[in-house]
Design an enzyme around this catalytic site. Structure first.
Site, PDB file in Angstrom:
ATOM      1  N   ASN A   1     -12.232 -43.494 -66.503  1.00 54.34           N
ATOM      2  CA  ASN A   1     -11.430 -42.349 -66.043  1.00 54.34           C
ATOM      3  C   ASN A   1     -11.276 -41.301 -67.133  1.00 54.34           C
ATOM      4  O   ASN A   1     -11.607 -40.124 -66.954  1.00 54.34           O
ATOM      5  CB  ASN A   1     -10.053 -42.822 -65.572  1.00 54.34           C
ATOM      6  CG  ASN A   1     -10.135 -43.696 -64.335  1.00 54.34           C
ATOM      7  OD1 ASN A   1     -11.154 -43.728 -63.647  1.00 54.34           O
ATOM      8  ND2 ASN A   1      -9.072 -44.411 -64.051  1.00 54.34           N
ATOM      9  N   ASP A   2     -10.735 -41.713 -68.287  1.00 59.74           N
ATOM     10  CA  ASP A   2     -10.532 -40.753 -69.373  1.00 59.74           C
ATOM     11  C   ASP A   2     -11.853 -40.313 -69.993  1.00 59.74           C
ATOM     12  O   ASP A   2     -12.005 -39.153 -70.391  1.00 59.74           O
ATOM     13  CB  ASP A   2      -9.618 -41.349 -70.447  1.00 59.74           C
ATOM     14  CG  ASP A   2      -8.144 -41.208 -70.089  1.00 59.74           C
ATOM     15  OD1 ASP A   2      -7.797 -40.233 -69.402  1.00 59.74           O
ATOM     16  OD2 ASP A   2      -7.347 -42.063 -70.474  1.00 59.74           O
TER      17      ASP A   2
ATOM     18  N   GLU B   1     -12.773 -44.564 -74.720  1.00 62.87           N
ATOM     19  CA  GLU B   1     -12.534 -43.528 -73.712  1.00 62.87           C
ATOM     20  C   GLU B   1     -12.562 -42.123 -74.303  1.00 62.87           C
ATOM     21  O   GLU B   1     -12.758 -41.149 -73.589  1.00 62.87           O
ATOM     22  CB  GLU B   1     -11.179 -43.770 -73.033  1.00 62.87           C
ATOM     23  CG  GLU B   1     -10.020 -43.925 -73.994  1.00 62.87           C
ATOM     24  CD  GLU B   1      -8.782 -44.517 -73.351  1.00 62.87           C
ATOM     25  OE1 GLU B   1      -8.749 -44.631 -72.122  1.00 62.87           O
ATOM     26  OE2 GLU B   1      -7.848 -44.869 -74.091  1.00 62.87           O
TER      27      GLU B   1
ATOM     28  N   ARG C   1      -1.978 -51.815 -67.406  1.00 59.56           N
ATOM     29  CA  ARG C   1      -1.597 -50.471 -67.854  1.00 59.56           C
ATOM     30  C   ARG C   1      -0.109 -50.475 -68.202  1.00 59.56           C
ATOM     31  O   ARG C   1       0.747 -50.298 -67.334  1.00 59.56           O
ATOM     32  CB  ARG C   1      -1.882 -49.441 -66.763  1.00 59.56           C
ATOM     33  CG  ARG C   1      -3.340 -49.354 -66.321  1.00 59.56           C
ATOM     34  CD  ARG C   1      -3.486 -48.278 -65.250  1.00 59.56           C
ATOM     35  NE  ARG C   1      -4.845 -48.097 -64.798  1.00 59.56           N
ATOM     36  CZ  ARG C   1      -5.373 -48.677 -63.728  1.00 59.56           C
ATOM     37  NH1 ARG C   1      -4.626 -49.499 -63.007  1.00 59.56           N
ATOM     38  NH2 ARG C   1      -6.607 -48.448 -63.370  1.00 59.56           N
TER      39      ARG C   1
ATOM     40  N   CYS D   1     -13.703 -50.638 -67.329  1.00 62.51           N
ATOM     41  CA  CYS D   1     -12.593 -50.543 -66.385  1.00 62.51           C
ATOM     42  C   CYS D   1     -12.722 -49.277 -65.562  1.00 62.51           C
ATOM     43  O   CYS D   1     -12.854 -48.185 -66.125  1.00 62.51           O
ATOM     44  CB  CYS D   1     -11.250 -50.526 -67.123  1.00 62.51           C
ATOM     45  SG  CYS D   1     -10.843 -52.083 -67.903  1.00 62.51           S
TER      46      CYS D   1
ATOM     47  N   ARG E   1      -3.203 -53.322 -72.432  1.00 67.20           N
ATOM     48  CA  ARG E   1      -3.378 -52.063 -73.152  1.00 67.20           C
ATOM     49  C   ARG E   1      -2.020 -51.591 -73.651  1.00 67.20           C
ATOM     50  O   ARG E   1      -1.090 -51.404 -72.854  1.00 67.20           O
ATOM     51  CB  ARG E   1      -4.007 -51.001 -72.245  1.00 67.20           C
ATOM     52  CG  ARG E   1      -4.318 -49.696 -72.979  1.00 67.20           C
ATOM     53  CD  ARG E   1      -5.059 -48.731 -72.091  1.00 67.20           C
ATOM     54  NE  ARG E   1      -4.217 -48.203 -71.020  1.00 67.20           N
ATOM     55  CZ  ARG E   1      -4.668 -47.485 -69.991  1.00 67.20           C
ATOM     56  NH1 ARG E   1      -5.965 -47.238 -69.878  1.00 67.20           N
ATOM     57  NH2 ARG E   1      -3.843 -47.036 -69.076  1.00 67.20           N
TER      58      ARG E   1
ATOM     59  N   GLY F   1     -13.157 -47.119 -70.727  1.00 66.21           N
ATOM     60  CA  GLY F   1     -12.294 -46.545 -69.693  1.00 66.21           C
ATOM     61  C   GLY F   1     -12.976 -45.363 -69.036  1.00 66.21           C
ATOM     62  O   GLY F   1     -13.029 -44.265 -69.609  1.00 66.21           O
TER      63      GLY F   1
ATOM     64  N   HIS G   1      -2.868 -40.838 -60.729  1.00 59.72           N
ATOM     65  CA  HIS G   1      -1.814 -41.846 -60.814  1.00 59.72           C
ATOM     66  C   HIS G   1      -1.272 -42.201 -59.438  1.00 59.72           C
ATOM     67  O   HIS G   1      -0.950 -43.360 -59.162  1.00 59.72           O
ATOM     68  CB  HIS G   1      -0.682 -41.339 -61.707  1.00 59.72           C
ATOM     69  CG  HIS G   1      -1.050 -41.292 -63.155  1.00 59.72           C
ATOM     70  ND1 HIS G   1      -0.776 -40.220 -63.958  1.00 59.72           N
ATOM     71  CD2 HIS G   1      -1.702 -42.198 -63.928  1.00 59.72           C
ATOM     72  CE1 HIS G   1      -1.236 -40.467 -65.180  1.00 59.72           C
ATOM     73  NE2 HIS G   1      -1.787 -41.651 -65.189  1.00 59.72           N
TER      74      HIS G   1
END
Length: 679
Positions: A597-598, A573, A429, A643, A478, A595, A335
């Site tokens: 990242n997740d 994700e 986000r 993403c 989202r 997604g 983050h």
């Protein structure tokens, strides 16, 4: 109820103003603006704060024995906020009518600028304590609300801490709010009379209340206009000034009490490499370090390089105030890294033992492009911040094999959109966007206190900013994916957030807190009516078909359906989505957003805040999962987007994704031109 008192700035007695307002008063006599300028008189704050002074005095007595912690400050801030009486419109209605007349005469867009000024006796307090607001197409109720919000900001926890820390007598602080209208202007900029190179030029309205100014670009002042400004601010040239320019005129808009120098040293810097990490956000900064292990007031971070262990999202004001960021933990998808990139702050993360190796006050050269941190000599150096250079847009191409979109969460990032050849916002986000206006309070705390409408209005205002900036291109919004660890730190968070971080993630929370979900959908519906921007609502962390059915019914209640031009997408994700896509397609969803990242952390069992370079999106298991999702989405005639930053980091990803037939990718704004160059 307190009456709003406003007077023209030029008619207000100089002996009752702060030094900077006196300087502004004098310069506007020499170089008058084309619009009226009003001052909300200091007597208004005197009346407002009379009821909270006993609370402050009692708290200071307690703090003599034990300094306040974050919980103490938040509790006091909440108590003081509720003690502030409402503001009667008073003379605001007449003033707003005059503003409206000015906008009608000038034509073009209408803006209303509000800036708070604080001083004690004859000493200005830093402008970073107050707030600056630019309202676009304002109404009288919106203006009234913004004024109340500006006054309420003075008793936020971060400011209360700063008053106590600096020894400022809260009971003696004077406050005035400058208010003036603007129509369409060519540019706004900063100026220090002693340093004519200190200018920041940007199209539209740009005021220096959020971090470091942008580098010069685009339009500039003529020599005659520079001479006019120089003559007008003679005698107060060391202040930080704000100028505006129309097609035919230039004038002073504001005068701020603390200049920030930007002159680079003439001789080469002697520097010593002291640490290296992951280059998380490009750009460079030279400034003193501030090691922070507990949240502090943003004003204390202003002009410093923030050094910390990790950056939770609710530290957004600190990242915004800092000129650079160094973090012990985290990777490119943490983050802290995401916020730094959006706010244009150079950042290096994953720096082992940074808070032990770096001490507050140490002068640093932070290179966010190379991931290097240098110590500079101890003699005074100017604070310098250089955001990543804006790459020129590539030549237009006839047709691209896929669409390129951007990931955003902060309104600050919108400054880049006009110059970016992107096809829309591919991921907004929302859970990070909220930190900009929650005032460090959990959203359920707003509901509990009966302030749902105020929260919804702030939500609508932010959504409208994003929609207006990107229309007629689409916006993928989202819905809230509240991470308990992040929101537990907010006021009331411990009561509303579970102890486990993986329970109520994404859509699974909505049936447990339907009031918040319906408030979010209400804000979306209002913003969608205000701006004709193609809206794609994306459901996060989907783990079952029943969750999507629940959301479809709620969306229909608010008119957010396909017949209204709204598409429903889901985030892909959670690995479970690999086995649910056929069932979701039967429900009528329009597409999936992968997604990375997740998906990466859940497939590989890693924590996104922990840097493990060998476990990343390019892992074979992650790539196979992505390939399966794209193929199955195409088989069910679903749209498919991805993403994440992987297409920018791994050159082989773009041709691979194109071969799989993906429709679009969404990346950070600063890498859009890099991706386009690869195409």
């Amino acid at each position: 109820m307190t009456l709003l008192l406003l007077e023209p700035l030029q008619q207000y007695p100089p002996e009752d103003l702060s030094p900077t307002l006196v300087a502004l008063q004098a310069t506007q006599k020499i170089l008058p603006p084309p619009h009226p300028v009003w001052l909300i008189c200091p007597q208004v704050w005197d009346q407002l704060c009379s009821g909270v002074i006993p609370l402050w005095q009692a708290a200071c007595d307690r703090w003599q024995e034990m300094p306040p912690n974050a919980s103490d400050l938040k509790a006091l801030a909440l108590q003081m906020t509720h003690q502030l009486p409402p503001l009667d419109l008073g003379e605001l209605e007449t003033v707003f009518a005059a503003c409206h007349h000015f906008w009608q005469q000038q034509g073009g867009e209408s803006h209303l600028v509000l800036t708070s000024y604080l001083w004690q006796e004859t000493q200005d307090l830093p402008w970073s304590i107050g707030s600056g607001t630019v309202l676009r197409y304002p109404s009288l109720p919106l203006c009234h609300q913004a004024i109340e919000k500006t006054f309420a900001a003075l008793v936020r926890a971060k400011n209360l801490y700063l008053y106590w820390q600096q020894g400022w007598d809260f009971c003696q602080i004077k406050v005035a709010i400058l208010l003036y209208p603007l129509s369409s202007i060519v540019a706004s900029g900063w100026w220090i009379g002693t340093d004519p190179t200190f200018r920041a030029i940007a199209g539209g309205v740009a005021l220096p209340h959020q971090g470091i100014p942008l580098p010069p670009r685009g339009i500039d002042l003529t020599p005659v206009q520079e001479q006019q400004l120089q003559q007008a601010c003679r005698g107060a040239s060391s202040h930080l000034w704000v100028w505006h320019r129309s097609q035919t005129q230039v004038w002073w808009g504001q005068c701020l009490p603390e200049p920030q120098g930007r002159t680079l040293p003439l001789k080469p810097l002697e520097r010593t490499l002291i640490a290296e990490g992951i280059a998380a956000a490009p750009g460079q900064a030279i400034a003193p370090a501030l090691v922070v292990t507990e949240p502090c007031a943003p004003a204390a971070v202003a002009g410093r390089i923030l050094v910390t262990k990790t950056i939770p999202p609710h530290w957004l004001p600190l990242v915004n105030a800092a000129v650079g960021v160094i973090c012990e933990q985290g990777g490119l998808t943490s983050h802290g890294a995401i916020l730094a990139r959006e706010l244009g702050r150079p950042a290096v993360v994953g720096v082992a033992n940074a808070t032990q190796r770096i001490s507050s006050g140490m002068t640093l050269f932070l290179d966010g492009q190379r991931g290097a941190i240098y110590q500079l000599p101890s003699e005074p150096l100017p604070v310098v911040a250089t955001p990543s250079p804006q790459t020129a847009s590539p030549p237009a191409v006839k047709r691209l094999p896929l669409q390129i979109m951007v990931n955003v969460s902060q309104v600050n990032a919108l400054r880049l959109l006009p110059s970016l050849p992107c096809d829309g916002i591919g991921l907004l986000r929302s859970e990070l966007m909220l930190f900009a206006f929650l005032d460090q309070r959990h959203p359920c705390h707003w509901l509990e206190q009966g302030e749902a409408e105020q929260l919804r209005d702030r939500w609508v205002q932010h959504l409208w900013e994003f929609m207006r900036a990107i229309a007629p291109r689409p916006l993928f919004y989202r819905t809230l994916d509240l991470r308990p660890a992040d929101y537990r730190q907010l006021l009331g968070g411990h009561r509303f957030e579970p102890e486990t971080d993986w329970g109520l993630r994404g859509v699974s929370r909505y049936p447990h807190c339907p009031e918040l979900f319906h408030l979010e959908l209400s804000a979306l519906a209002i913003a969608h009516r205000l701006e004709t921007c193609p809206l794609r609502i994306v459901l996060p962390f989907v783990r079952s078909v029943s969750e999507v059915v629940y959301c479809q019914k709620a969306l229909a209640e608010h008119g957010l359906t396909a017949s209204a031009g709204v598409q429903l997408w889901v985030m892909a994700e959670v690995p479970a989505i690999l086995f649910l896509l056929a069932d979701l397609a039967q429900l009528g969803i329009a597409g999936i957003t992968i997604g990375t990242n997740d998906l990466t952390q859940l497939l590989l069992g890693i924590e996104r805040e922990t840097a493990l370079p060998e476990l990343n999106e390019d892992h074979p298991a992650v790539r196979r999962a992505i390939a399966q999702l794209i193929r199955e989405a195409k088989a069910h005639h679903l749209g498919c987007s991805l993403c994440g930053e992987a297409p920018a980091h791994y050159p082989h990803w773009l041709p691979w994704l194109i071969d799989l037939g993906i429709d679009s990718i969404s990346v950070s704004p600063e890498v859009v031109t890099q991706v386009l160059a690869q195409l």
